[in-house]
Design a protein around this motif. Structure first.
Motif, PDB file in Angstrom:
ATOM      1  N   GLN A   1       0.828  -1.192   0.000  1.00 23.99           N
ATOM      2  CA  GLN A   1       0.000   0.000   0.000  1.00 23.99           C
ATOM      3  C   GLN A   1       0.871   1.254   0.000  1.00 23.99           C
ATOM      4  N   ALA A   2       0.491   2.240  -0.788  1.00 25.45           N
ATOM      5  CA  ALA A   2       1.246   3.485  -0.858  1.00 25.45           C
ATOM      6  C   ALA A   2       1.296   4.139   0.518  1.00 25.45           C
ATOM      7  N   LEU A   3       2.422   4.776   0.828  1.00 29.24           N
ATOM      8  CA  LEU A   3       2.593   5.375   2.151  1.00 29.24           C
ATOM      9  C   LEU A   3       1.558   6.450   2.434  1.00 29.24           C
ATOM     10  N   TYR A   4       1.190   7.248   1.422  1.00 29.76           N
ATOM     11  CA  TYR A   4       0.248   8.343   1.697  1.00 29.76           C
ATOM     12  C   TYR A   4      -1.119   7.810   2.078  1.00 29.76           C
TER      13      TYR A   4
ATOM     14  N   HIS B   1       6.956  15.409   9.806  1.00 34.60           N
ATOM     15  CA  HIS B   1       5.985  14.361   9.468  1.00 34.60           C
ATOM     16  C   HIS B   1       6.673  13.227   8.704  1.00 34.60           C
ATOM     17  N   LEU B   2       7.547  13.591   7.786  1.00 31.28           N
ATOM     18  CA  LEU B   2       8.276  12.580   7.011  1.00 31.28           C
ATOM     19  C   LEU B   2       9.215  11.774   7.901  1.00 31.28           C
TER      20      LEU B   2
ATOM     21  N   LEU C   1       6.708  11.415  -2.455  1.00 26.72           N
ATOM     22  CA  LEU C   1       8.113  11.505  -2.847  1.00 26.72           C
ATOM     23  C   LEU C   1       8.990  10.638  -1.950  1.00 26.72           C
ATOM     24  N   LEU C   2       8.679  10.627  -0.659  1.00 26.86           N
ATOM     25  CA  LEU C   2       9.422   9.757   0.259  1.00 26.86           C
ATOM     26  C   LEU C   2       9.266   8.302  -0.157  1.00 26.86           C
TER      27      LEU C   2
END
Length: 317
Positions: free
Chosen positions: A3-6, A171-172, A205-206
């Motif tokens: 699953q995508a991180l966002y 947050h990142l 992006l991360l």
């Protein structure tokens, strides 16, 4: 497929929303006291949490648990870009009068509401003027100036601000720690700057750099992935301007372009660097003002060289 991180780190409670306390505190307090509006308008840049907060509000006012797999028949999301016609809004108007299936309120979340046609806005306005007691509208837009004043006047408006570099980078760092992603602070700061205050874009992006990075992710890794000029070289250009050596600045910019750097990217990076230096070197503000306008020009690369070149001319006078 992972699953995508966002998506994995999408906020599901007011306390999880980053950088929007001025919005979430007011909404949480109003809901707690039972002061629920029939229509909200969330404005602000993309990726700042408008849709996420809309979903949180929808669950909170209905006292429904909000988990990763939460779906509910009484929480309806509509993408105005794909449902902008008058027939789509007429269909909505007919359905809003139908009582909720099981929740207290039927909540309509209309994303990018500015994409509606003029006729559609007029139809929506009639519903907002006399809404059913069981219906709540949450409108979200990145372009408030395209929303008619008649619509705005019938909503409670909340503006979402771009995240600061510190907020976004923090947050990142939290996500990177939980995901065991080895990444340097300078790299996180670079991602935060490039995302221009958008939390969603920064997390994407991360995710992207983490998927291709080997070992510890550095600022060089991020610069290479994004096609950016090395930050040190951009800062050197600004420092040469501070030292009244614009001729060298022109040569450095030409060198970056020869190496394949996009003029638009160079301009964007120069804008960021100039913004950072300008408080201590106010003479840079006039240059910053002119550089901000360059991407709108027909030939930004020539305009950039001409702008810096004009400073060379002024030096020799």
């Amino acid at each position: 497929m992972s699953q995508a991180l966002y998506r994995r780190y999408r906020s599901r409670g007011f306390d999880e929303v980053v950088g929007q306390r001025h919005v979430t505190d007011l909404l949480a307090s109003a809901i707690k006291s039972g002061a629920i509006s029939h229509a909200y308008l969330f404005t602000g840049p993309r990726g700042t949490g408008k849709t996420s907060v809309a979903r949180i509000v929808a669950h909170e006012i209905n006292e429904l648990p909000y988990t990763e797999d939460s779906t509910h028949l009484d929480i309806i999301e509509i993408d105005a870009a794909s449902n902008r016609r008058i027939d789509d809004i007429r269909d909505l108007r007919e359905k809003v009068y139908i009582a909720p299936t099981s929740a207290k309120y039927k909540v309509y979340i209309i994303d990018e509401v500015h994409m509606l046609t003029g006729e559609s806005f007029n139809a929506l306005l009639k519903t907002l003027e006399e809404p059913p007691a069981h219906t709540v509208f949450i409108l979200a837009t990145t372009e408030l100036h395209k929303v008619p004043a008649t619509i705005i006047s019938r909503t409670q408006r909340f503006h979402f601000r771009p995240g600061t570099v510190a907020d976004v980078a923090g947050h990142l760092r939290m996500i990177a720690s939980k995901e065991k992603i080895a990444i340097e602070d300078d790299a996180l700061t670079l991602i935060a700057e490039h995302s221009e205050g958008g939390f969603r874009d920064s997390v994407s992006l991360l995710d992207q750099v983490a998927s291709i990075g080997k070992g510890t992710i550095t600022a060089d890794t991020v610069e290479s992935l994004l096609g950016l000029a090395p930050k040190g070289q951009i800062d050197t250009i600004v420092e040469t301007l501070i030292n009244n050596n614009a001729r060298e600045a022109v040569q450095l910019i030409q060198s970056l372009m020869t190496d394949g750097m996009s003029p638009t990217t160079i301009i964007t990076q120069l804008t960021t660097s100039l913004s950072r230096y300008a408080p201590n070197h106010p003479e840079l503000y006039s240059l910053l003002f002119e550089i901000i306008e360059l991407p709108k020009s027909f030939a930004p690369h020539l305009k950039l060289l001409a702008l810096i070149g004009s400073r060379v001319t002024s030096e020799t006078e």
